[in-house]
Motif scaffolding. Structure first.
Motif, PDB file in Angstrom:
ATOM      1  N   UNK A   1     -34.556  16.135  45.195  1.00 54.57           N
ATOM      2  CA  UNK A   1     -35.680  16.795  44.540  1.00 54.57           C
ATOM      3  C   UNK A   1     -36.483  15.794  43.722  1.00 54.57           C
ATOM      4  N   UNK A   2     -37.730  16.105  43.499  1.00 51.06           N
ATOM      5  CA  UNK A   2     -38.587  15.250  42.676  1.00 51.06           C
ATOM      6  C   UNK A   2     -37.945  15.037  41.309  1.00 51.06           C
ATOM      7  N   UNK A   3     -37.993  13.796  40.846  1.00 49.16           N
ATOM      8  CA  UNK A   3     -37.350  13.431  39.598  1.00 49.16           C
ATOM      9  C   UNK A   3     -35.936  12.924  39.759  1.00 49.16           C
ATOM     10  N   UNK A   4     -35.383  13.080  40.946  1.00 47.54           N
ATOM     11  CA  UNK A   4     -34.024  12.648  41.215  1.00 47.54           C
ATOM     12  C   UNK A   4     -33.928  11.174  41.562  1.00 47.54           C
ATOM     13  N   UNK A   5     -32.717  10.758  41.928  1.00 48.21           N
ATOM     14  CA  UNK A   5     -32.439   9.351  42.216  1.00 48.21           C
ATOM     15  C   UNK A   5     -31.672   9.200  43.523  1.00 48.21           C
ATOM     16  N   UNK A   6     -31.861   8.054  44.148  1.00 47.20           N
ATOM     17  CA  UNK A   6     -31.091   7.645  45.315  1.00 47.20           C
ATOM     18  C   UNK A   6     -30.875   6.142  45.234  1.00 47.20           C
TER      19      UNK A   6
ATOM     20  N   UNK B   1     -38.170   1.800  40.486  1.00 49.93           N
ATOM     21  CA  UNK B   1     -37.219   1.253  41.454  1.00 49.93           C
ATOM     22  C   UNK B   1     -36.692  -0.081  40.947  1.00 49.93           C
ATOM     23  N   UNK B   2     -35.432  -0.374  41.298  1.00 50.71           N
ATOM     24  CA  UNK B   2     -34.830  -1.656  40.951  1.00 50.71           C
ATOM     25  C   UNK B   2     -34.118  -2.218  42.167  1.00 50.71           C
ATOM     26  N   UNK B   3     -34.446  -3.464  42.512  1.00 48.31           N
ATOM     27  CA  UNK B   3     -33.778  -4.142  43.613  1.00 48.31           C
ATOM     28  C   UNK B   3     -32.744  -5.098  43.034  1.00 48.31           C
ATOM     29  N   UNK B   4     -31.579  -5.166  43.669  1.00 47.04           N
ATOM     30  CA  UNK B   4     -30.527  -6.066  43.211  1.00 47.04           C
ATOM     31  C   UNK B   4     -29.745  -6.547  44.418  1.00 47.04           C
TER      32      UNK B   4
ATOM     33  N   UNK C   1     -23.621 -10.895  46.398  1.00 44.14           N
ATOM     34  CA  UNK C   1     -23.195 -11.894  47.382  1.00 44.14           C
ATOM     35  C   UNK C   1     -21.720 -12.232  47.250  1.00 44.14           C
ATOM     36  N   UNK C   2     -20.953 -11.423  46.521  1.00 43.34           N
ATOM     37  CA  UNK C   2     -19.543 -11.750  46.287  1.00 43.34           C
ATOM     38  C   UNK C   2     -18.690 -11.562  47.527  1.00 43.34           C
ATOM     39  N   UNK C   3     -19.089 -10.663  48.399  1.00 39.52           N
ATOM     40  CA  UNK C   3     -18.349 -10.448  49.638  1.00 39.52           C
ATOM     41  C   UNK C   3     -18.471 -11.676  50.517  1.00 39.52           C
ATOM     42  N   UNK C   4     -17.368 -12.208  50.993  1.00 38.34           N
ATOM     43  CA  UNK C   4     -17.412 -13.411  51.821  1.00 38.34           C
ATOM     44  C   UNK C   4     -18.088 -13.182  53.167  1.00 38.34           C
ATOM     45  N   UNK C   5     -18.102 -11.941  53.601  1.00 37.34           N
ATOM     46  CA  UNK C   5     -18.607 -11.662  54.943  1.00 37.34           C
ATOM     47  C   UNK C   5     -20.073 -11.274  54.975  1.00 37.34           C
ATOM     48  N   UNK C   6     -20.589 -10.753  53.887  1.00 36.21           N
ATOM     49  CA  UNK C   6     -21.960 -10.253  53.968  1.00 36.21           C
ATOM     50  C   UNK C   6     -22.679 -10.333  52.622  1.00 36.21           C
ATOM     51  N   UNK C   7     -24.006 -10.362  52.725  1.00 39.61           N
ATOM     52  CA  UNK C   7     -24.877 -10.192  51.569  1.00 39.61           C
ATOM     53  C   UNK C   7     -25.340  -8.743  51.543  1.00 39.61           C
ATOM     54  N   UNK C   8     -25.346  -8.148  50.379  1.00 38.10           N
ATOM     55  CA  UNK C   8     -25.780  -6.766  50.258  1.00 38.10           C
ATOM     56  C   UNK C   8     -26.920  -6.683  49.254  1.00 38.10           C
ATOM     57  N   UNK C   9     -27.941  -5.957  49.626  1.00 34.06           N
ATOM     58  CA  UNK C   9     -29.080  -5.726  48.752  1.00 34.06           C
ATOM     59  C   UNK C   9     -29.194  -4.231  48.506  1.00 34.06           C
ATOM     60  N   UNK C  10     -29.459  -3.875  47.257  1.00 39.16           N
ATOM     61  CA  UNK C  10     -29.566  -2.475  46.872  1.00 39.16           C
ATOM     62  C   UNK C  10     -30.983  -2.155  46.403  1.00 39.16           C
ATOM     63  N   UNK C  11     -31.370  -0.915  46.589  1.00 39.79           N
ATOM     64  CA  UNK C  11     -32.615  -0.423  46.013  1.00 39.79           C
ATOM     65  C   UNK C  11     -32.286   0.867  45.266  1.00 39.79           C
ATOM     66  N   UNK C  12     -32.255   0.774  43.948  1.00 45.17           N
ATOM     67  CA  UNK C  12     -32.038   1.941  43.115  1.00 45.17           C
ATOM     68  C   UNK C  12     -33.379   2.610  42.863  1.00 45.17           C
ATOM     69  N   UNK C  13     -33.493   3.862  43.261  1.00 48.32           N
ATOM     70  CA  UNK C  13     -34.763   4.580  43.160  1.00 48.32           C
ATOM     71  C   UNK C  13     -34.592   5.741  42.192  1.00 48.32           C
ATOM     72  N   UNK C  14     -35.308   5.678  41.083  1.00 49.74           N
ATOM     73  CA  UNK C  14     -35.260   6.723  40.061  1.00 49.74           C
ATOM     74  C   UNK C  14     -36.618   7.405  39.956  1.00 49.74           C
TER      75      UNK C  14
END
Length: 126
Positions: free
Chosen positions: A13-18, A68-71, A74-87
């Motif tokens: 819903x509007x105002x929510x986060x993912x 929004x916040x991107x982060x 890289x701690x995982x030896x196998x992969x890089x992970x990028x996040x997008x926090x959307x508020x």
């Protein structure tokens, strides 16, 4: 073939986060810049945010800055992970969100990115 795997989309819903996640295999390629784009029906793909894995520098579209916040992780030896926090999501944020990596030029242009994920749907109801 490089495969960027996105997850975390859904209906909110509007105002929510993912929070969206994008995993990129380290053994296949190494890239400094990873970003997020989105494409709504009938519209062109547009830049949302990007992050430099090396410096940690971030870039945001004006329409999402402050919400929004991107982060990265890289701690995982196998992969890089990028996040997008959307508020504070708005109905106009509804789109398919794509993860992208390894731009050859300006980070805001989709055409410069070499690798793409399959996309994840984000729907914001009013």
């Amino acid at each position: 073939q490089v495969l960027l795997v996105e997850s975390g989309g859904g209906l909110v819903q509007a105002g929510g986060s993912l929070r969206l996640s994008c995993a990129a295999p380290k053994r296949t390629f190494s890239t400094d810049i990873m970003g997020w784009f989105r494409q709504a029906p009938g519209k062109e793909r547009e830049f949302v945010a990007a992050i430099s894995r090396g410096s940690g520098g971030t870039y945001y579209a004006a329409s999402v800055k402050g919400r929004f916040t991107i982060s990265r992780d890289s701690r995982d030896n196998a992969q890089n992970t990028v996040y997008l926090q959307m508020n504070s999501l708005k109905p106009e944020d509804t789109a398919v969100y794509y993860c992208a990596a390894d731009p050859s030029g300006a980070v805001v242009y989709a055409t410069t990115y070499r690798y793409w994920g399959q996309g994840t749907q984000v729907t914001v109801s009013s």
